[in-house]
Design an enzyme around this catalytic site. Structure first.
Site, PDB file in Angstrom:
ATOM      1  N   THR A  80       0.831  -1.216   0.000  1.00 35.67           N
ATOM      2  CA  THR A  80       0.000   0.000   0.000  1.00 35.67           C
ATOM      3  C   THR A  80       0.860   1.258   0.000  1.00 35.67           C
ATOM      4  O   THR A  80       0.767   2.074   0.904  1.00 35.67           O
ATOM      5  CB  THR A  80      -0.914   0.050   1.249  1.00 35.67           C
ATOM      6  OG1 THR A  80      -0.062   0.096   2.419  1.00 35.67           O
ATOM      7  CG2 THR A  80      -1.843  -1.127   1.351  1.00 35.67           C
ATOM      8  N   GLU A 105       7.886  -1.699  13.265  1.00 34.12           N
ATOM      9  CA  GLU A 105       9.010  -0.913  12.734  1.00 34.12           C
ATOM     10  C   GLU A 105      10.007  -1.812  12.046  1.00 34.12           C
ATOM     11  O   GLU A 105      10.552  -1.486  10.994  1.00 34.12           O
ATOM     12  CB  GLU A 105       9.696  -0.142  13.873  1.00 34.12           C
ATOM     13  CG  GLU A 105      10.769   0.835  13.399  1.00 34.12           C
ATOM     14  CD  GLU A 105      12.183   0.263  13.325  1.00 34.12           C
ATOM     15  OE1 GLU A 105      13.093   0.989  12.906  1.00 34.12           O
ATOM     16  OE2 GLU A 105      12.398  -0.921  13.672  1.00 34.12           O
ATOM     17  N   TYR A 153      23.064  -7.171  18.088  1.00 32.68           N
ATOM     18  CA  TYR A 153      21.944  -6.558  17.357  1.00 32.68           C
ATOM     19  C   TYR A 153      21.029  -7.621  16.730  1.00 32.68           C
ATOM     20  O   TYR A 153      21.512  -8.506  16.016  1.00 32.68           O
ATOM     21  CB  TYR A 153      22.579  -5.657  16.292  1.00 32.68           C
ATOM     22  CG  TYR A 153      21.680  -4.964  15.309  1.00 32.68           C
ATOM     23  CD1 TYR A 153      20.704  -4.081  15.730  1.00 32.68           C
ATOM     24  CD2 TYR A 153      21.859  -5.151  13.940  1.00 32.68           C
ATOM     25  CE1 TYR A 153      19.912  -3.418  14.810  1.00 32.68           C
ATOM     26  CE2 TYR A 153      21.081  -4.486  13.018  1.00 32.68           C
ATOM     27  CZ  TYR A 153      20.104  -3.628  13.451  1.00 32.68           C
ATOM     28  OH  TYR A 153      19.329  -2.970  12.540  1.00 32.68           O
ATOM     29  N   SER A 199      21.925  31.343  -1.396  1.00 37.17           N
ATOM     30  CA  SER A 199      22.356  32.491  -0.595  1.00 37.17           C
ATOM     31  C   SER A 199      21.191  33.450  -0.325  1.00 37.17           C
ATOM     32  O   SER A 199      21.131  34.062   0.734  1.00 37.17           O
ATOM     33  CB  SER A 199      23.561  33.207  -1.213  1.00 37.17           C
ATOM     34  OG  SER A 199      23.318  33.469  -2.548  1.00 37.17           O
ATOM     35  N   HIS A 244      11.015  14.362  -0.219  1.00 40.23           N
ATOM     36  CA  HIS A 244      11.841  15.475   0.249  1.00 40.23           C
ATOM     37  C   HIS A 244      13.012  15.666  -0.714  1.00 40.23           C
ATOM     38  O   HIS A 244      13.713  14.701  -1.015  1.00 40.23           O
ATOM     39  CB  HIS A 244      12.344  15.152   1.658  1.00 40.23           C
ATOM     40  CG  HIS A 244      12.685  16.356   2.481  1.00 40.23           C
ATOM     41  ND1 HIS A 244      13.727  17.197   2.169  1.00 40.23           N
ATOM     42  CD2 HIS A 244      12.127  16.857   3.612  1.00 40.23           C
ATOM     43  CE1 HIS A 244      13.787  18.163   3.092  1.00 40.23           C
ATOM     44  NE2 HIS A 244      12.829  17.977   3.977  1.00 40.23           N
ATOM     45  N   TYR A 292      20.679   3.118   5.247  1.00 41.44           N
ATOM     46  CA  TYR A 292      20.678   3.760   6.555  1.00 41.44           C
ATOM     47  C   TYR A 292      21.132   5.209   6.444  1.00 41.44           C
ATOM     48  O   TYR A 292      20.487   6.112   6.928  1.00 41.44           O
ATOM     49  CB  TYR A 292      21.631   3.056   7.533  1.00 41.44           C
ATOM     50  CG  TYR A 292      21.199   1.701   8.019  1.00 41.44           C
ATOM     51  CD1 TYR A 292      20.039   1.543   8.766  1.00 41.44           C
ATOM     52  CD2 TYR A 292      21.987   0.584   7.776  1.00 41.44           C
ATOM     53  CE1 TYR A 292      19.670   0.304   9.247  1.00 41.44           C
ATOM     54  CE2 TYR A 292      21.619  -0.663   8.261  1.00 41.44           C
ATOM     55  CZ  TYR A 292      20.467  -0.809   8.994  1.00 41.44           C
ATOM     56  OH  TYR A 292      20.119  -2.032   9.472  1.00 41.44           O
TER      57      TYR A 292
END
Ligand SMILES: *[C@@H]1O[C@H](CO)[C@@H](O)[C@H](O)[C@H]1NC(C)=O
Ligand SMILES: *[C@@H]1O[C@H](CO)[C@@H](O)[C@H](O)[C@H]1NC(C)=O
Ligand SMILES: *[C@@H]1O[C@H](CO)[C@@H](O)[C@H](O)[C@H]1NC(C)=O
Ligand SMILES: *[C@@H]1O[C@H](CO)[C@@H](O)[C@H](O)[C@H]1NC(C)=O
Ligand SMILES: *[C@@H]1O[C@H](CO)[C@@H](O)[C@H](O)[C@H]1NC(C)=O
Ligand SMILES: *[C@@H]1O[C@H](CO)[C@@H](O)[C@H](O)[C@H]1NC(C)=O
Ligand SMILES: *[C@@H]1O[C@H](CO)[C@@H](O)[C@H](O)[C@H]1NC(C)=O
Ligand SMILES: *[C@@H]1O[C@H](CO)[C@@H](O)[C@H](O)[C@H]1NC(C)=O
Length: 774
Positions: free
Chosen positions: A303, A460, A572, A656, A723, A734
């Site tokens: 989705t 997650e 981990y 600038s 973005h 990562y």
């Protein structure tokens, strides 16, 4: 926050449901908000008691505009100064309580969608603290392990399928007497999230870390890849992208192990004892994890861009997940496979520097690349059950006086294993302490100026499922009404503070760190700021901030204490990321747990309570010009070179200009803060109204600045990422790439596309500038 919008926001949400990324959305909202601003200002004036939490006028540096109403306290409370609130938030988080939370979360398995009772427990805990909370469920597509096998077979006769077994991998982590979590009967097998089911028997090749560059090196050396299984080391890039590249090159499966070279000096070879006797890596430990293509998409791969509700339309997920099977193994299981390659194919030591430093040479591994000799093949069998199943976020809300400037705090709850004392439940334990601290403040009469939202995410680990689906569902509300997202995933697995953030938040992180005592009290009284290298990284991916930062344009940060070079090895995604490990090795005093809680709470408080938002646009503009210099450096090295048709002139100019506008804006707001601190006599009430109107307007600009960097069309080949400044590197996952659209076009040598991205970016820079100057 499904049914808890204010009427205004509910209207905005309904009206803005679709289409999403239109300018009219923001404009319409601004009109509503700005025309509402005067009403708000008048309400402030008429209802100061409900709004302005200040006791004795001059004493307070908290809400200086309360000075016209010096004797008002809040209903039912004694009032509280900014400093008093700070103190409560610094003193409440407590090691014993954090340890208790950790012990609860790590007592049993809590794989995504498998442990509703942990969601309910969390909700009840927050409600006991006085925070209204609810469970928000999504229906997501994911996999659970059924069966697996990895064996080195000798002398396979294809006609008869007869062979000898040279080595059968255990695919199990050792059960340790000292560590009860490792022996649970319902412990979770070793597997990869979103890996494909399959049963392949093939020769195999050692592919180093399986980075894009590693595969390029193998192609250049004419190593045959197609039809083979890859053995890759964990590290350097996100695991899913290793599988992605292997699959693109026609490989039929992948095996991953963690090489002790990742552990620096902290190895058995250097004389340290392995866990549980010592701090080195247990040789049987296995890193589970997701093989989703995290630089392509976040959230449910069926989705993209929309919330996964029952009945949501679904697409084929395979643009974002592999079609070839993969398995994670321990280095103990990898040893026989690697040794069997000795003498076959080129030696890794003859490749470039990225191939050096393998940590198993003392065990007899020569790190030859292969392929494996004709007599040997690997059989890799992976059986996964794919299903669409509910996951459960817990969302808590403390309404503030200004409902549409919300601060959101989040941590995920789900783990790959029963433990997860580091990932994520060191964050979860700290989170409960943050919420308890705010609750103590509320009991003492505090009411937040801005709304605080607390999110305990599920799913997650598979692919940022809970947070992404929630952001996708509440996007209109979030776009209109959120100021920042503050993420803690792994809260504490070592002594080194690690931070990544949108540059808008740099200042508030540094200021908060200056208030929090360092867990390192070698020098008494030193703060976190004193013992920190103060490096703030750019946002990549790999945790729940991704949808906020990269999809919704909400300035985000990510904090946590990570390992330092000589700290005990953190296992981990392994069974050894357990409560026992944390209590003995990871954070045996639990100081880092409460330090991260204090830092998190201070940042949230400052964003929540200062009348003028504690964001800094100058820092953002300065960072943009650094990122642009970075792209120029890359361009010089790329095939395009310096003398191409691509010119940075317009980008330089727009950068600038934005920088000048940002500096002017921050100077203006600094002056606003100064004006706020001066008492205005009550009969000059219109001055107060004007000031409040100006504050409101400035805050809206701060709030919407990050949103200006969204491009509705998204990045090339991964349109979910909106973005134009921040995205995960397309082949790293990562770590963050800056100006990804432009940088990648230059990398690919496509000047047309670089020009296109240059224009898109300039448009965004100009939009940001005109927002600040409106
Ligand atoms: C927050 O405010 C909204 C609108 O006033 C209300 O609908 C909601 O119930 C409130 N939520 C909490 C947790 O108080
Ligand atoms: C859920 O988590 C709790 C607490 O950690 C644990 O005791 C329980 O066994 C878990 N439940 C399931 C179904 O795994
Ligand atoms: C997997 O393939 C091997 C070799 O082709 C075969 O012997 C074995 O039965 C298969 N296993 C399963 C579960 O299909
Ligand atoms: C790889 O193969 C190509 C074409 O067959 C040859 O030109 C090249 O020298 C080979 N490279 C290596 C490193 O063997
Ligand atoms: C291959 O590399 C290993 C590890 O660096 C080294 O011990 C071995 O001597 C090398 N073998 C050859 C033939 O270069
Ligand atoms: C603790 O702080 C001292 C003094 O600032 C510093 O020299 C030392 O390296 C720090 N230790 C750690 C583990 O960070
Ligand atoms: C914003 O950041 C700039 C550059 O770091 C700094 O000079 C300025 O003082 C900051 N403004 C505020 C209000 O913190
Ligand atoms: C270069 O980018 C343009 C889009 O800007 C695209 O149409 C074209 O196919 C790309 N060229 C190559 C060689 O990929």
């Amino acid at each position: 926050m499904p049914d808890e919008q204010t009427p205004l926001l509910a209207v905005v949400r309904v009206a803005q449901r679709r289409p999403r990324y239109q300018h009219s959305t923001v404009r319409r909202f601004c009109t509503i908000v700005l025309s509402g601003a005067l009403v708000v200002a008048l309400i402030c004036l008429l209802l100061p008691a409900a709004f302005l939490p200040v006791a004795d006028g001059p004493k307070s540096s908290y809400l200086p505009w309360a000075n016209p109403f010096p004797h008002q306290a809040w209903p039912g409370g004694d009032g509280m100064t900014y400093e008093e609130l700070q103190t409560i938030l610094l003193q409440t988080p407590n090691e014993v309580e954090a340890r208790k939370s950790s012990e609860y979360y790590t007592a049993g398995p809590h794989l995504a969608g498998k442990n509703l009772s942990q969601a309910l427990w969390t909700k009840e805990k927050w409600e006991d603290y006085g925070v209204t909370s609810s469970i928000v469920a999504y229906d997501v597509y994911l996999n659970y392990p059924l069966d697996h096998r990895l064996a080195l077979l000798e002398g396979v006769d294809l006609a008869t399928n007869r062979h000898k077994i040279r080595y059968e991998c255990s695919l199990e982590e050792d059960v340790l007497d000292q560590d009860p979590t490792t022996g649970l009967s319902d412990r979770i097998p070793t597997f990869h999230g979103y890996s494909a089911s399959g049963n392949v028997t093939a020769p195999y090749v050692y592919v180093n870390f399986g980075t894009y560059k590693d595969f390029e090196d193998l192609l250049a050396a004419n190593v045959s890849l197609a039809g083979n299984i890859a053995i890759a080391k964990y590290g350097r890039v996100f695991r899913g992208l290793k599988v992605k590249r292997a699959q693109e090159l026609g490989m039929v499966g992948m095996v991953m192990y963690t090489d002790p070279q990742e552990d620096g000096e902290m190895t058995v070879a250097s004389g340290y004892k392995a866990y549980p006797e010592g701090p080195a890596r247990n040789p049987s430990s296995v890193q589970r994890g997701s093989t989703q293509y995290n630089s392509v998409l976040a959230g449910d791969p069926t989705t993209p861009g929309i919330p996964s509700k029952p009945g949501s339309p679904r697409v084929d997920p395979h643009k974002a997940i592999p079609s070839i099977p993969s398995l994670p193994i321990s280095y103990r299981d990898a040893l026989p496979l690697l040794k069997a390659l000795n003498g076959y194919g080129p030696n890794a030591s003859h490749f470039n520097k990225y191939w050096q430093g393998g940590g198993l040479t003392h065990e007899g591994v020569d790190y030859n690349i292969g392929p494996s000799p004709d007599s040997l093949v690997l059989n890799l069998m992976n059986a996964q059950e794919y299903t669409t199943t509910p996951i459960w976020n817990v969302i808590g809300v403390i309404n503030g006086s200004i409902p549409d400037e919300a601060i959101i705090l989040g941590n995920h709850r789900d783990a790959w294993i029963a433990g997860g004392a580091g990932d994520p439940n060191s964050g979860s334990a700290a989170f409960n302490e943050v919420i308890r601290a705010f609750s103590v403040a509320m009991q003492a009469g505090w009411k937040p100026l801005r709304t605080l939202v607390f999110a305990s995410w599920d799913g997650e680990e598979y692919g940022l499922l809970g947070s992404t689906e929630w952001v996708e569902e509440y996007l209109p509300w979030l776009s209109a009404g959120s100021v920042a997202y503050l993420n803690v995933d792994v809260g504490s697995v070592g002594p080194k503070l690690n931070a990544a953030a949108s540059p808008l938040l740099n200042k508030v992180i540094l200021e908060a760190a200056g208030l929090v005592p360092s867990p390192n009290q070698t020098v008494q009284g030193q703060t976190l700021l004193d013992t920190w290298d103060k490096r703030i990284k750019t946002m990549g991916s790999g945790s729940d901030f991704t949808a906020f930062q990269d999809f919704a344009g909400i300035p985000s940060l990510d904090l946590g204490f990570k390992e330092a070079p000589n700290s005990p090895v953190y296992h981990y995604h392994s069974n050894y990321d357990s409560f026992y490990w944390m209590d003995k090795f990871g954070d045996n005093q639990w100081h880092c747990h409460i330090t991260i809680a204090k830092l998190w709470a201070q940042i949230a408080m400052q964003l929540c309570e200062t009348p003028v938002l504690s964001l800094n646009t100058t820092d953002y503009a300065l960072a943009l010009s650094r990122y642009l210099e970075g792209v120029k450096e890359k361009a010089k090295k790329s095939t395009i070179g310096e003398d191409s048709a691509f010119s940075f002139k317009f980008l330089d100019h727009a950068t600038s200009e934005l920088q000048a506008a940002a500096t002017r804006f921050d100077t203006y707001t600094a002056n606003l803060i100064l004006r706020l601190s001066k008492p205005v006599p009550w009969w000059q009430w219109w001055k107060t109204v004007k000031l409040l109107y100006e504050v409101r307007k400035a805050n809206t600009k701060y709030k919407l600045l990050e949103r200006q960097f969204l491009y509705p069309g998204g990045l090339d080949h991964r349109p979910w990422f909106k973005h134009v400044v921040f995205a995960p590197g397309r082949w790293t996952g990562y770590s963050g790439a800056t100006y990804p659209g432009l940088a990648e076009s230059l990398e690919d040598g496509n000047v047309t596309n670089a020009v296109r991205w240059g224009e898109i970016i300039v448009e965004r820079l100009e939009g940001a500038k005109s927002l600040l100057e409106k």
